[in-house]
Design a protein around this motif. Structure first.
Motif, PDB file in Angstrom:
ATOM      1  N   THR A  68       0.698 -11.814  -1.006  1.00  0.00           N
ATOM      2  CA  THR A  68       1.097 -10.799  -0.065  1.00  0.00           C
ATOM      3  C   THR A  68       1.793 -11.880   0.844  1.00  0.00           C
ATOM      4  O   THR A  68       0.580 -12.935   1.344  1.00  0.00           O
ATOM      5  CB  THR A  68      -0.779 -10.206   0.242  1.00  0.00           C
ATOM      6  OG1 THR A  68      -0.954  -9.627  -0.345  1.00  0.00           O
ATOM      7  CG2 THR A  68       0.385  -9.849   1.721  1.00  0.00           C
ATOM      8  N   LEU A  69       2.743 -11.153   1.899  1.00  0.00           N
ATOM      9  CA  LEU A  69       3.621 -12.341   2.521  1.00  0.00           C
ATOM     10  C   LEU A  69       3.062 -11.723   4.050  1.00  0.00           C
ATOM     11  O   LEU A  69       2.626 -10.733   4.700  1.00  0.00           O
ATOM     12  CB  LEU A  69       4.721 -11.627   2.485  1.00  0.00           C
ATOM     13  CG  LEU A  69       6.553 -12.512   3.038  1.00  0.00           C
ATOM     14  CD1 LEU A  69       5.816 -13.887   2.357  1.00  0.00           C
ATOM     15  CD2 LEU A  69       7.010 -11.751   2.879  1.00  0.00           C
ATOM     16  N   ARG A  70       2.518 -12.835   5.261  1.00  0.00           N
ATOM     17  CA  ARG A  70       2.028 -12.857   5.395  1.00  0.00           C
ATOM     18  C   ARG A  70       2.691 -13.131   7.300  1.00  0.00           C
ATOM     19  O   ARG A  70       3.492 -14.779   7.145  1.00  0.00           O
ATOM     20  CB  ARG A  70       0.479 -12.841   6.109  1.00  0.00           C
ATOM     21  CG  ARG A  70      -0.208 -12.156   5.029  1.00  0.00           C
ATOM     22  CD  ARG A  70      -1.820 -12.456   5.521  1.00  0.00           C
ATOM     23  NE  ARG A  70      -2.636 -11.926   4.173  1.00  0.00           N
ATOM     24  CZ  ARG A  70      -2.922 -12.469   3.071  1.00  0.00           C
ATOM     25  NH1 ARG A  70      -2.280 -13.168   2.539  1.00  0.00           N
ATOM     26  NH2 ARG A  70      -3.617 -11.765   2.041  1.00  0.00           N
ATOM     27  N   ALA A  71       3.292 -12.857   8.419  1.00  0.00           N
ATOM     28  CA  ALA A  71       3.016 -13.940   9.791  1.00  0.00           C
ATOM     29  C   ALA A  71       2.407 -13.952  10.697  1.00  0.00           C
ATOM     30  O   ALA A  71       1.220 -13.381  10.754  1.00  0.00           O
ATOM     31  CB  ALA A  71       4.390 -13.310   9.926  1.00  0.00           C
ATOM     32  N   GLU A 129      -3.795 -16.431  14.906  1.00  0.00           N
ATOM     33  CA  GLU A 129      -3.056 -15.577  15.520  1.00  0.00           C
ATOM     34  C   GLU A 129      -1.963 -14.721  14.622  1.00  0.00           C
ATOM     35  O   GLU A 129      -0.835 -15.517  14.125  1.00  0.00           O
ATOM     36  CB  GLU A 129      -2.616 -15.542  16.920  1.00  0.00           C
ATOM     37  CG  GLU A 129      -3.646 -16.207  17.889  1.00  0.00           C
ATOM     38  CD  GLU A 129      -3.908 -15.352  18.631  1.00  0.00           C
ATOM     39  OE1 GLU A 129      -3.464 -13.796  18.522  1.00  0.00           O
ATOM     40  OE2 GLU A 129      -5.628 -14.947  19.230  1.00  0.00           O
ATOM     41  N   SER A 130      -1.864 -13.632  14.032  1.00  0.00           N
ATOM     42  CA  SER A 130      -0.770 -13.149  13.180  1.00  0.00           C
ATOM     43  C   SER A 130       0.262 -12.446  14.253  1.00  0.00           C
ATOM     44  O   SER A 130       0.984 -12.125  14.865  1.00  0.00           O
ATOM     45  CB  SER A 130      -1.091 -11.862  12.542  1.00  0.00           C
ATOM     46  OG  SER A 130      -1.785 -10.784  12.872  1.00  0.00           O
ATOM     47  N   ALA A 131       1.413 -12.664  13.224  1.00  0.00           N
ATOM     48  CA  ALA A 131       2.661 -12.419  14.140  1.00  0.00           C
ATOM     49  C   ALA A 131       2.953 -11.036  13.005  1.00  0.00           C
ATOM     50  O   ALA A 131       3.088 -10.372  12.051  1.00  0.00           O
ATOM     51  CB  ALA A 131       3.495 -12.896  13.744  1.00  0.00           C
ATOM     52  N   HIS A 132       4.341 -10.652  13.175  1.00  0.00           N
ATOM     53  CA  HIS A 132       5.295  -9.721  12.262  1.00  0.00           C
ATOM     54  C   HIS A 132       6.581  -9.939  11.314  1.00  0.00           C
ATOM     55  O   HIS A 132       6.588 -11.243  11.557  1.00  0.00           O
ATOM     56  CB  HIS A 132       5.531  -8.810  13.227  1.00  0.00           C
ATOM     57  CG  HIS A 132       4.475  -7.452  13.932  1.00  0.00           C
ATOM     58  ND1 HIS A 132       3.717  -6.270  13.787  1.00  0.00           N
ATOM     59  CD2 HIS A 132       4.290  -8.006  15.682  1.00  0.00           C
ATOM     60  CE1 HIS A 132       3.058  -6.381  14.832  1.00  0.00           C
ATOM     61  NE2 HIS A 132       3.110  -7.490  16.003  1.00  0.00           N
ATOM     62  N   LEU A 133       6.467  -9.588  10.519  1.00  0.00           N
ATOM     63  CA  LEU A 133       7.214  -9.832   9.409  1.00  0.00           C
ATOM     64  C   LEU A 133       8.046  -7.981   8.996  1.00  0.00           C
ATOM     65  O   LEU A 133       7.331  -7.130   8.897  1.00  0.00           O
ATOM     66  CB  LEU A 133       5.854  -9.698   8.210  1.00  0.00           C
ATOM     67  CG  LEU A 133       6.949 -10.671   7.002  1.00  0.00           C
ATOM     68  CD1 LEU A 133       7.508 -12.263   8.397  1.00  0.00           C
ATOM     69  CD2 LEU A 133       6.261 -11.154   6.092  1.00  0.00           C
ATOM     70  N   ALA A 134       9.398  -8.411   8.506  1.00  0.00           N
ATOM     71  CA  ALA A 134      10.138  -7.239   8.094  1.00  0.00           C
ATOM     72  C   ALA A 134      11.050  -7.947   7.231  1.00  0.00           C
ATOM     73  O   ALA A 134      11.930  -8.997   7.682  1.00  0.00           O
ATOM     74  CB  ALA A 134      10.396  -6.161   8.837  1.00  0.00           C
TER      75      ALA A 134
END
Ligand code: FES
Ligand SMILES: [Fe+2]
Length: 347
Positions: A68-71, A129-134
């Motif tokens: 899984t790709l995460r940011a 802390e997570s961020a958003h990815l697209a």
């Protein structure tokens, strides 16, 4: 007869010089927009990461052991150290370089060595802390708190690139440049071809400047020009709100991110991508990359001196060309519109 005011004028110099405006841009623009991270192919395998610094916001994306790709924010939860250096790389163990805290690839804190006994401390409570990815057509984007979906931000870009197989272009090289200028001074320059005769005389010889066209679209500035024999560009240069570019050449493209570092410091990161990675095409790739980097460098000196004039107080806004600089006005209007949401009255 009275003089008519010019239809378009440049931004006031304080936009390029006032620390309060720079901070407002960090909050209203760079925290709220999708930022180009790089070619998604750089994130194909477990452990692959891409890290960026945009206006001081440090972020990264990581392909986990589970695929899984995460940011995440590139900020250790202990005392805030940077976890990964900016750029592309492979990370098998996500260990903070400061006090060796180790995070799992899903962001969970796994281990805080030598920390000592504190009944109030549990590793489960200190994930990154997570961020958003697209992703869009082979390009990865990252965001902190995006105001709109990526496709909304991209505006007219999908239509502009519908006829180009950009996901077939794979990265070959990355180049970083540092310019002592505000990110908007650099962007104002990027979105107009008006300066080509003055600043790029060699490049001028390869295009038909009398037919150079600039169009301000939704979220995109498109510049096009017929090419003469020997030109290495495809004659189509695109800039996208708020701070990235994509230029087409035969069988490839370059993408760049314009990252504010300070009020008068900007880092520009170029990735060069080609469809043909064969040895037979190596010379063509070399010529394209070197030629582009030379043109990019030609812009820095004029941008740096312009920036100094903005900061000196010696510049009052001049008129913008309706033929060549409506794109500058478009970019500047977008900046003002974004800042209107957060600047105190009178700043
Ligand atoms: S700041 Fe990361 S372990 Fe201390
Ligand atoms: Fe230029």
């Amino acid at each position: 007869m009275t003089d008519r005011a010019p239809m378009l004028t440049n931004l006031a110099a304080r936009y390029y010089a006032d620390p309060a405006i720079f901070e407002a841009e960090r909050q209203a623009i760079f925290r709220r927009t999708w930022q180009l991270l790089g070619p998604a192919s750089r994130l194909a395998d477990a452990g692959d990461y891409l890290a960026v610094d945009v206006a001081g916001w440090k972020l990264f994306a990581l392909r986990g052991e589970d695929g899984t790709l995460r940011a995440f924010h590139n900020v250790c939860r202990h005392r805030g150290a940077r976890l990964l250096a900016e750029g592309a790389g492979v990370c098998k163990v996500l260990r903070c370089p400061y006090h060796n805290w180790v995070y799992a690839s899903d962001g969970a804190l796994r281990h805080a060595p030598w920390f000592g006994e504190d009944p109030g401390f549990a590793v489960s409570q200190w994930p990154l802390e997570s961020a958003h990815l697209a992703q869009w057509r082979g390009l990865a984007f990252i965001a902190i708190d995006p105001a709109v979906d990526l496709l909304v931000q991209l505006g007219d870009l999908p239509a502009e690139l519908a006829d180009y197989p950009i996901e077939r272009y794979l990265p070959v090289e990355q180049h970083r440049f540092d310019a002592q200028t505000n990110w908007k001074t650099y962007t104002d320059n990027f979105v107009e071809g008006y300066h080509i005769p003055g600043i790029h005389p060699g490049f001028l010889k390869t295009i038909d400047f009398s037919r150079f066209e600039t169009a301000a679209l939704n979220g995109v500035v498109r510049m096009t020009s017929p090419q003469k024999d020997g030109a290495f560009y495809g004659g189509k240069w695109l800039w996208m709100w708020p701070n990235w570019t994509l230029s087409i050449f035969p069988g490839g493209m370059n993408i760049s991110r314009i990252s504010p570092v300070g009020i008068a410091a900007t880092q520009i990161t170029y990735d060069f991508l080609f469809a043909d990675h064969s040895d037979a095409a190596a010379d063509t790739r070399r010529r394209t990359i070197d030629g582009t980097c030379a043109i990019v460098r030609e812009d820095f000196e004029i941008c740096e001196h312009t920036q100094q004039n903005y900061m000196s107080g010696g510049y009052l806004p001049g008129p913008l060309s309706p033929r060549h600089e409506q794109s500058v006005a478009y970019f500047q209007a977008r900046v003002k519109q974004a800042l209107a949401t957060c600047l105190p009255v009178g700043v």
